[in-house]
Design a protein around this motif. Structure first.
Motif, PDB file in Angstrom:
ATOM      1  N   SER A 108       0.804  -1.231   0.000  1.00  0.00           N
ATOM      2  CA  SER A 108       0.000   0.000   0.000  1.00  0.00           C
ATOM      3  C   SER A 108       0.832   1.275   0.000  1.00  0.00           C
ATOM      4  O   SER A 108       0.297   2.336  -0.240  1.00  0.00           O
ATOM      5  N   VAL A 109       2.108   1.177   0.293  1.00  0.00           N
ATOM      6  CA  VAL A 109       2.981   2.359   0.202  1.00  0.00           C
ATOM      7  C   VAL A 109       4.157   1.979  -0.697  1.00  0.00           C
ATOM      8  O   VAL A 109       4.985   1.151  -0.325  1.00  0.00           O
ATOM      9  N   THR A 110       4.217   2.587  -1.863  1.00  0.00           N
ATOM     10  CA  THR A 110       5.201   2.185  -2.873  1.00  0.00           C
ATOM     11  C   THR A 110       6.627   2.218  -2.345  1.00  0.00           C
ATOM     12  O   THR A 110       7.402   1.290  -2.569  1.00  0.00           O
ATOM     13  N   ALA A 111       6.949   3.290  -1.617  1.00  0.00           N
ATOM     14  CA  ALA A 111       8.323   3.433  -1.125  1.00  0.00           C
ATOM     15  C   ALA A 111       8.693   2.294  -0.173  1.00  0.00           C
ATOM     16  O   ALA A 111       9.840   1.832  -0.150  1.00  0.00           O
ATOM     17  N   LEU A 112       7.717   1.828   0.593  1.00  0.00           N
ATOM     18  CA  LEU A 112       7.959   0.696   1.498  1.00  0.00           C
ATOM     19  C   LEU A 112       8.163  -0.579   0.711  1.00  0.00           C
ATOM     20  O   LEU A 112       9.057  -1.373   0.979  1.00  0.00           O
ATOM     21  N   ASN A 113       7.287  -0.778  -0.252  1.00  0.00           N
ATOM     22  CA  ASN A 113       7.323  -1.975  -1.071  1.00  0.00           C
ATOM     23  C   ASN A 113       8.686  -2.102  -1.765  1.00  0.00           C
ATOM     24  O   ASN A 113       9.219  -3.195  -1.910  1.00  0.00           O
ATOM     25  N   ASP A 114       9.251  -0.962  -2.158  1.00  0.00           N
ATOM     26  CA  ASP A 114      10.557  -0.977  -2.831  1.00  0.00           C
ATOM     27  C   ASP A 114      11.683  -1.334  -1.863  1.00  0.00           C
ATOM     28  O   ASP A 114      12.723  -1.836  -2.273  1.00  0.00           O
ATOM     29  N   LEU A 115      11.484  -1.025  -0.604  1.00  0.00           N
ATOM     30  CA  LEU A 115      12.525  -1.249   0.396  1.00  0.00           C
ATOM     31  C   LEU A 115      12.587  -2.725   0.817  1.00  0.00           C
ATOM     32  O   LEU A 115      13.649  -3.249   1.124  1.00  0.00           O
ATOM     33  N   TRP A 116      11.435  -3.396   0.817  1.00  0.00           N
ATOM     34  CA  TRP A 116      11.356  -4.767   1.327  1.00  0.00           C
ATOM     35  C   TRP A 116      11.564  -5.803   0.233  1.00  0.00           C
ATOM     36  O   TRP A 116      11.113  -5.604  -0.898  1.00  0.00           O
ATOM     37  N   THR A 117      12.220  -6.882   0.595  1.00  0.00           N
ATOM     38  CA  THR A 117      12.343  -8.008  -0.336  1.00  0.00           C
ATOM     39  C   THR A 117      11.788  -9.251   0.344  1.00  0.00           C
ATOM     40  O   THR A 117      11.911  -9.425   1.551  1.00  0.00           O
TER      41      THR A 117
END
Ligand SMILES: [Zn+2]
Ligand SMILES: [Zn+2]
Length: 277
Positions: A155-164
């Motif tokens: 739901s938060v793009t910047a978070l999604n990019d940070l997590w693998t």
């Protein structure tokens, strides 16, 4: 567990809310009291109140952290305290209750704004920047269930990019209703890619700690150099004597993003976001 025992949440009528709007909404719910630095009488690792010794002085670590968890978890930061009629209900709804998928947005927004302010605190407290941001899988592959944290992070793009994802695999399901208070050595397996890496491990809540510690155990077995856990909630239990005094203080406490459990000056966030940008 019965859904009916938890409160309901009314979805705000909105269009295009920003993460800051969701954090404001979450603050207004009065269910997410922040964990502050130097909480008096709590365990230095899991942040729950500890029992007292013969002189009435709180132990600095609880028994389980001392005996087991500290060997696999280098640190733990809960964003808020969670009680049965508080954050626990929201976390339960978002995982188990159809129609409550929208609650992912306030939780992900909270996580984002918390990291924006306090990731540097965690780095400073626990020895430097993290190489891998990953989650504790909630379902085993064999059950084909959905893992709710990756969905929440989306739901938060910047978070999604940070997590693998993929660092951890859940090998079998927890037994129904089981509250682990020990490390289970066969619950998770970890990818060999984590060898030598510093891991930030996200879970929704730290209840007995057994699941998070079991995930950390698998990462350490795969030679991860550091494992620091992060959770939305540190669960407190009203039927545990030593937790009660803290639970009684929580109604007067609000969600406050100015401070965290390991608060202190640290490396600038901009430096971190550049690494992952
Ligand atoms: Zn502890
Ligand atoms: Zn902080």
């Amino acid at each position: 567990m019965e859904a009916a025992v938890y409160q309901t949440f009314v979805r705000p009528k909105h269009a295009g809310w920003k993460t800051t709007d969701w954090v404001t909404w979450l603050t207004e719910q009065h269910i997410a009291p922040s964990v502050m630095a130097n909480e008096e009488g709590t365990c230095a690792l899991c942040r729950a109140p500890t029992p007292t010794d013969a002189h009435g002085v709180h132990y600095t670590r609880c028994f389980n952290c001392q005996k087991q968890y500290a060997s696999v978890l280098d640190g733990f930061v809960p964003i808020c305290y969670s009680v049965h009629d508080g954050l626990e209900g929201m976390l339960w709804r978002v995982k188990n209750s159809p129609g409550y998928e929208w609650l992912r947005a306030p939780l992900a927004s909270l996580l984002w704004h918390f990291l924006e302010r306090h990731l540097s605190c965690m780095e400073r407290a626990y020895g430097g920047p993290f190489d891998v941001f990953t989650t504790v899988p909630s379902h085993s592959e064999t059950r084909g269930g959905r893992n709710h944290l990756p969905l929440l992070l989306q739901s938060v793009t910047a978070l999604n990019d940070l997590w693998t994802e993929g660092a951890l695999t859940k090998k079998h399901s927890n037994k129904a209703g089981e509250r682990r208070r020990k490390i289970s050595t066969d619950l998770f397996s970890a990818s060999e890619d984590v060898a030598g890496k510093r891991i930030l491990l996200l879970d929704d809540t730290f209840t007995s700690g057994g699941t998070l510690a079991s995930a950390a155990y698998a990462l350490k077995q795969a030679q991860a150099s550091t494992v620091v856990a992060l959770a939305f909630g540190r669960q407190l239990h009203s039927d545990w004597d030593e937790h009660r005094y803290l639970i009684e203080q929580l109604p007067d406490r609000s969600l406050d993003l100015q401070e965290c459990a390991v608060h202190g000056a640290g490396l600038p966030w901009s430096w971190i976001s550049n690494r992952h940008g």
